[in-house]
Motif scaffolding. Structure first.
Motif, PDB file in Angstrom:
ATOM      1  N   VAL A 343      13.508  44.525  50.191  1.00 46.23           N
ATOM      2  CA  VAL A 343      13.888  44.629  51.600  1.00 46.23           C
ATOM      3  C   VAL A 343      12.635  45.015  52.396  1.00 46.23           C
ATOM      4  O   VAL A 343      12.007  46.043  52.114  1.00 46.23           O
ATOM      5  CB  VAL A 343      15.003  45.677  51.807  1.00 46.23           C
ATOM      6  CG1 VAL A 343      15.364  45.798  53.279  1.00 46.23           C
ATOM      7  CG2 VAL A 343      16.237  45.301  50.990  1.00 46.23           C
ATOM      8  N   ARG A 344      12.280  44.182  53.367  1.00 47.49           N
ATOM      9  CA  ARG A 344      11.050  44.383  54.126  1.00 47.49           C
ATOM     10  C   ARG A 344      11.303  45.303  55.315  1.00 47.49           C
ATOM     11  O   ARG A 344      12.101  44.996  56.198  1.00 47.49           O
ATOM     12  CB  ARG A 344      10.502  43.034  54.610  1.00 47.49           C
ATOM     13  CG  ARG A 344       9.100  43.098  55.213  1.00 47.49           C
ATOM     14  CD  ARG A 344       8.601  41.704  55.550  1.00 47.49           C
ATOM     15  NE  ARG A 344       7.264  41.686  56.115  1.00 47.49           N
ATOM     16  CZ  ARG A 344       6.147  41.633  55.418  1.00 47.49           C
ATOM     17  NH1 ARG A 344       6.221  41.618  54.086  1.00 47.49           N
ATOM     18  NH2 ARG A 344       4.965  41.601  55.998  1.00 47.49           N
ATOM     19  N   PHE A 345      10.604  46.437  55.340  1.00 49.34           N
ATOM     20  CA  PHE A 345      10.685  47.408  56.429  1.00 49.34           C
ATOM     21  C   PHE A 345       9.460  47.242  57.322  1.00 49.34           C
ATOM     22  O   PHE A 345       8.336  47.095  56.839  1.00 49.34           O
ATOM     23  CB  PHE A 345      10.715  48.839  55.890  1.00 49.34           C
ATOM     24  CG  PHE A 345      12.072  49.298  55.412  1.00 49.34           C
ATOM     25  CD1 PHE A 345      12.793  50.252  56.110  1.00 49.34           C
ATOM     26  CD2 PHE A 345      12.628  48.770  54.263  1.00 49.34           C
ATOM     27  CE1 PHE A 345      14.030  50.682  55.681  1.00 49.34           C
ATOM     28  CE2 PHE A 345      13.866  49.188  53.808  1.00 49.34           C
ATOM     29  CZ  PHE A 345      14.573  50.152  54.522  1.00 49.34           C
ATOM     30  N   LEU A 346       9.682  47.284  58.621  1.00 45.76           N
ATOM     31  CA  LEU A 346       8.594  47.272  59.608  1.00 45.76           C
ATOM     32  C   LEU A 346       8.967  48.230  60.723  1.00 45.76           C
ATOM     33  O   LEU A 346      10.107  48.220  61.209  1.00 45.76           O
ATOM     34  CB  LEU A 346       8.384  45.866  60.168  1.00 45.76           C
ATOM     35  CG  LEU A 346       7.541  45.747  61.451  1.00 45.76           C
ATOM     36  CD1 LEU A 346       6.101  46.167  61.190  1.00 45.76           C
ATOM     37  CD2 LEU A 346       7.591  44.341  62.015  1.00 45.76           C
ATOM     38  N   GLY A 347       8.018  49.049  61.142  1.00 46.36           N
ATOM     39  CA  GLY A 347       8.351  49.960  62.236  1.00 46.36           C
ATOM     40  C   GLY A 347       7.143  50.706  62.752  1.00 46.36           C
ATOM     41  O   GLY A 347       6.044  50.643  62.200  1.00 46.36           O
ATOM     42  N   THR A 348       7.383  51.418  63.835  1.00 49.24           N
ATOM     43  CA  THR A 348       6.354  52.227  64.479  1.00 49.24           C
ATOM     44  C   THR A 348       6.906  53.620  64.750  1.00 49.24           C
ATOM     45  O   THR A 348       8.102  53.875  64.571  1.00 49.24           O
ATOM     46  CB  THR A 348       5.916  51.604  65.824  1.00 49.24           C
ATOM     47  OG1 THR A 348       7.011  51.697  66.755  1.00 49.24           O
ATOM     48  CG2 THR A 348       5.529  50.145  65.649  1.00 49.24           C
ATOM     49  N   SER A 349       6.023  54.488  65.203  1.00 45.17           N
ATOM     50  CA  SER A 349       6.448  55.847  65.562  1.00 45.17           C
ATOM     51  C   SER A 349       6.973  55.937  66.989  1.00 45.17           C
ATOM     52  O   SER A 349       7.247  57.033  67.473  1.00 45.17           O
ATOM     53  CB  SER A 349       5.288  56.822  65.367  1.00 45.17           C
ATOM     54  OG  SER A 349       4.907  56.872  64.007  1.00 45.17           O
ATOM     55  N   GLY A 350       7.083  54.808  67.688  1.00 45.48           N
ATOM     56  CA  GLY A 350       7.767  54.779  68.979  1.00 45.48           C
ATOM     57  C   GLY A 350       6.889  54.630  70.196  1.00 45.48           C
ATOM     58  O   GLY A 350       7.408  54.462  71.300  1.00 45.48           O
ATOM     59  N   GLN A 351       5.540  54.674  70.054  1.00 42.71           N
ATOM     60  CA  GLN A 351       4.692  54.571  71.245  1.00 42.71           C
ATOM     61  C   GLN A 351       4.874  53.245  71.966  1.00 42.71           C
ATOM     62  O   GLN A 351       4.884  53.200  73.197  1.00 42.71           O
ATOM     63  CB  GLN A 351       3.213  54.745  70.874  1.00 42.71           C
ATOM     64  CG  GLN A 351       2.841  56.131  70.371  1.00 42.71           C
ATOM     65  CD  GLN A 351       2.710  56.164  68.868  1.00 42.71           C
ATOM     66  OE1 GLN A 351       3.564  55.645  68.167  1.00 42.71           O
ATOM     67  NE2 GLN A 351       1.645  56.778  68.371  1.00 42.71           N
ATOM     68  N   ASN A 352       5.015  52.168  71.222  1.00 41.85           N
ATOM     69  CA  ASN A 352       5.159  50.845  71.858  1.00 41.85           C
ATOM     70  C   ASN A 352       6.451  50.732  72.645  1.00 41.85           C
ATOM     71  O   ASN A 352       6.486  50.173  73.740  1.00 41.85           O
ATOM     72  CB  ASN A 352       5.083  49.741  70.794  1.00 41.85           C
ATOM     73  CG  ASN A 352       6.136  49.881  69.714  1.00 41.85           C
ATOM     74  OD1 ASN A 352       6.589  50.983  69.410  1.00 41.85           O
ATOM     75  ND2 ASN A 352       6.528  48.774  69.112  1.00 41.85           N
ATOM     76  N   VAL A 353       7.535  51.300  72.116  1.00 40.83           N
ATOM     77  CA  VAL A 353       8.834  51.234  72.800  1.00 40.83           C
ATOM     78  C   VAL A 353       8.833  52.121  74.043  1.00 40.83           C
ATOM     79  O   VAL A 353       9.296  51.717  75.118  1.00 40.83           O
ATOM     80  CB  VAL A 353       9.963  51.645  71.834  1.00 40.83           C
ATOM     81  CG1 VAL A 353      11.303  51.733  72.562  1.00 40.83           C
ATOM     82  CG2 VAL A 353      10.057  50.654  70.669  1.00 40.83           C
ATOM     83  N   LEU A 354       8.298  53.329  73.941  1.00 42.20           N
ATOM     84  CA  LEU A 354       8.258  54.245  75.088  1.00 42.20           C
ATOM     85  C   LEU A 354       7.390  53.690  76.205  1.00 42.20           C
ATOM     86  O   LEU A 354       7.691  53.876  77.390  1.00 42.20           O
ATOM     87  CB  LEU A 354       7.744  55.613  74.647  1.00 42.20           C
ATOM     88  CG  LEU A 354       8.669  56.403  73.714  1.00 42.20           C
ATOM     89  CD1 LEU A 354       7.956  57.624  73.145  1.00 42.20           C
ATOM     90  CD2 LEU A 354       9.948  56.820  74.431  1.00 42.20           C
ATOM     91  N   ASP A 355       6.311  52.986  75.860  1.00 42.23           N
ATOM     92  CA  ASP A 355       5.441  52.417  76.874  1.00 42.23           C
ATOM     93  C   ASP A 355       6.131  51.277  77.616  1.00 42.23           C
ATOM     94  O   ASP A 355       6.040  51.183  78.842  1.00 42.23           O
ATOM     95  CB  ASP A 355       4.145  51.923  76.234  1.00 42.23           C
ATOM     96  CG  ASP A 355       3.068  51.614  77.258  1.00 42.23           C
ATOM     97  OD1 ASP A 355       2.619  52.552  77.937  1.00 42.23           O
ATOM     98  OD2 ASP A 355       2.688  50.441  77.395  1.00 42.23           O
ATOM     99  N   ILE A 356       6.822  50.405  76.878  1.00 38.56           N
ATOM    100  CA  ILE A 356       7.564  49.314  77.527  1.00 38.56           C
ATOM    101  C   ILE A 356       8.673  49.876  78.410  1.00 38.56           C
ATOM    102  O   ILE A 356       8.963  49.335  79.486  1.00 38.56           O
ATOM    103  CB  ILE A 356       8.135  48.358  76.462  1.00 38.56           C
ATOM    104  CG1 ILE A 356       6.994  47.623  75.759  1.00 38.56           C
ATOM    105  CG2 ILE A 356       9.100  47.347  77.076  1.00 38.56           C
ATOM    106  CD1 ILE A 356       7.438  46.760  74.596  1.00 38.56           C
TER     107      ILE A 356
END
Length: 473
Positions: A343-356
Motif C-alpha cells: 500500500v503506497r503512502f504519500l503525505g506531508t506535514s501540512g505546510q502545502n495545505v495550510l498555504d493553499i
C-alpha cells in the motif's frame, strides 16, 4: 475496524484475580510484521545551492505537465481540438492552451510593504485569507501571459497550478474561458489483496515543549495503547494489529522557536539553553518506548529542527541517542513516500495545505488534498508563497504515481474520504489532526482502506471535577 478488534473479550476483565507464578500468565499476542520500502529518494536534496533563479522550476513544471494535459484535453474536448501556444493565438479562434496560473493579489504579503515600515507607515494587519474581489487570474507559458475571464473560479485557483483551458481570445486581449481541465490522478499500481486486518497509526502535531500537561498525558496513553500496555486482552490483541506508526511533523511546539535569538547580544544568551533542546530529549525518550515495540516513521514539520524550505530533510540521528540505536526508527523527509505491505503512502506535514488555504477560498483540508491530487502536484504554491529549493531540471513535487493513501498532518480536525480517478484509481484522503490540541490520532486499515480516529481525553483545568479520562475509537 479497530474498535471491533479491541472489544472487551469474555473473561478478560481487568478486575479478575491476578495469576500466580505457577499459572499461565495469559496469551501472548504477536505483532504483525509488514514489508516496508521507503520511496522518498526524489526528496533528498544533494547540492543545496540558492544561486539559481526560481523561474527554472516553473519552466520544468510546465515542460513535464504539458504532454499530460494535452492528452487530457483531447480526451475531454475531442482529438480535433486545437492546442496552441499563447504566441500563436488568433482573435475569436476556439482553441486550447496549456499554461501555468498566476493570481495577482493585492492583499498578498510583500517584502516591499514590510520595508515600508521603516518609513513610519502602518503595517498590514494579519489575515487568515488573502483573497479579494480585485484579484486577477493570469495564464502564462514560456513566452507570454494573458488575463483570464469566464467560467473559471479565480478564488479557488492558486498560483503555480498547471491547467489546460478552452475558449477564445477577445478583441480586448483577454481570454474568455469556456471550460478547463486538470491533469487528474496519475496511474496507480493495483493494491494487493490482504487476508487480515493490519493497521498503520498516523499522528501529527505532538507539540512537545509546550505548557499543556494534559496533552502529555494523552500522548503517554497513546504510546501505552500502541505498545500493548493499556487495557485488557481485547485492547492488547487489537494493539498487536498496529504494525507501524507514522508521525507527520510538528513534533515540537511553536513555543520552542526563539525568533529573537539571532538578534540578541551574545552576552544575554551565553548561559541560556534553546527551548528545543529539552523538547528533543523528551521526544527521544518517547520514541524509545515506541521503537522498542514496532517500526516508527518520523517526518519533520514547520517547527522541527531541520531546514525550513520544502522538501524538508530528515531529522539528524545524532539528536536521538536513545532511539536511534534501534533499526525500527525511520527518519523520513517531508514529503514522505513509502510502500507498506504493497500500500503506497504519500503525505506531508501540512505546510502545502495550510498555504493553499490562505490563498484560496477553499477551507476544507480534504478538499485541498483532493485538489492537489487532481492537479497532480503536491505543492503548486511553491515557490511563490511556500518556500522550496530552486530546482531547475525537474520538479519533484509532481505526482508521477498515484498513492493509495494520501495524508496531510496538523489539521484542525480529523477527516477521511475515498476518491476515485478516471481510470479506476482509489485513494484514501486523510487529514491528521494536531494531537496537542485534539488528543486524536487515526488508524488506517491496509486491507479495506478505511480510517477511524482514536481519541484520548484527559483531565484539564477547564473540565468539571466529575470528568473522567476517556479513550474512544
Amino acid at each position: 475496524m479497530f474498535s471491533a478488534l479491541s472489544a472487551q473479550k469474555e473473561g478478560s476483565s481487568l478486575l479478575s484475580r491476578p495469576a500466580s507464578e505457577d499459572q499461565d500468565q495469559g496469551p501472548v499476542f504477536e505483532r504483525l510484521s509488514l514489508a516496508y520500502s521507503p520511496c522518498s529518494e526524489r526528496y533528498k536534496v544533494g547540492e543545496r545551492s540558492f544561486s539559481r533563479q526560481y523561474a527554472h522550476i516553473y519552466a520544468a513544471r510546465l515542460m513535464q505537465m504539458r504532454p499530460l494535459l494535452s492528452e487530457r484535453a483531447q480526451q475531454k474536448w475531442g482529438s480535433e481540438v486545437l492546442i496552441k501556444r499563447l504566441c500563436d493565438l488568433q482573435t475569436a479562434e476556439q482553441c486550447c492552451i496549456v499554461g501555468t496560473l498566476f493570481k495577482r493579489m493585492e492583499l498578498q504579503p510583500s517584502i516591499l510593504r514590510e520595508i515600508s515600515d521603516e518609513h513610519n507607515l502602518l503595517p498590514q494587519p494579519a489575515r487568515a485569507k488573502y483573497i479579494s474581489e480585485t484579484d486577477e487570474l493570469i495564464l502564462e507559458d514560456e513566452l507570454q501571459r494573458i488575463k483570464l475571464e469566464g467560467k473559471i473560479d479565480r478564488n479557488k485557483c492558486v498560483t503555480g497550478s498547471v491547467i489546460a483551458i478552452y475558449g477564445a481570445e477577445r478583441n480586448d486581449g483577454k481570454f474568455t474561458v469556456e471550460d478547463f481541465c486538470m491533469a487528474d490522478l496519475p496511474p496507480q499500481t493495483p493494491r494487493p489483496v490482504l487476508s487480515s486486518d493490519r493497521f498503520v497509526l498516523l499522528a501529527s502535531g505532538l507539540g512537545l515543549g509546550s505548557s499543556h500537561a494534559d496533552s502529555m498525558l494523552g500522548l503517554q496513553l497513546l504510546i501505552d495503547m500502541v505498545t500493548g500496555q493499556l487495557g485488557d486482552q481485547g485492547e492488547q490483541s487489537g494493539a498487536a494489529n498496529i504494525s507501524r506508526v507514522l508521525l507527520a511533523g510538528n513534533l515540537l511546539s511553536q513555543s520552542t522557536q526563539d525568533k529573537d535569538a539571532s538578534t540578541k547580544p551574545k552576552y544575554l544568551t551565553k548561559k541560556t539553553q534553546a527551548g528545543s533542546v529539552e523538547a528533543i530529549r523528551l521526544l527521544d525518550e518517547l520514541l524509545l518506548q515506541l521503537v522498542a515495540s514496532l517500526p516508527v516513521d518520523v517526518m519533520p514539520g514547520q517547527y522541527d529542527p531541520t531546514n525550513y524550505t520544502l522538501p524538508q530533510q530528515p531529522l539528524h540521528r545524532c539528536m536521538f541517542p536513545l532511539s536511534s540505536v534501534y533499526p525500527t526508527l525511520q527518519l523520513a523527509s517531508n514529503p514522505h513516500i513509502a510502500n507498506i505491505d504493497g500500500v503506497r503512502f504519500l503525505g506531508t506535514s501540512g505546510q502545502n495545505v495550510l498555504d493553499i488555504q490562505k490563498y484560496s477560498s477553499m477551507d476544507s483540508h480534504l478538499e485541498i488534498l483532493e485538489e492537489t491530487l487532481r492537479l497532480r502536484h503536491l505543492a503548486p504554491t511553491a515557490p511563490d508563497t511556500l518556500g522550496c529549493f530552486p530546482f531547475y531540471q525537474k520538479d519533484p513535487f509532481i505526482l508521477e504515481e498515484c498513492p493509495h493513501v494520501y495524508f496531510s498532518g496538523n489539521a484542525t480536525t480529523f477527516g477521511s474520504k475515498l476518491v476515485k480517478g478516471p481510470d479506476g484509481q482509489e485513494v484514501l484522503l486523510v487529514t491528521i489532526p494536531e494531537f496537542s490540541s485534539t488528543q486524536t490520532a487515526c488508524l488506517v486499515n491496509l486491507r479495506t482502506l478505511e480510517c477511524e480516529p482514536v481519541s484520548f481525553s484527559a483531565f484539564s483545568a477547564n473540565d468539571d471535577e466529575e470528568s473522567e479520562m476517556n479513550i474512544s475509537h
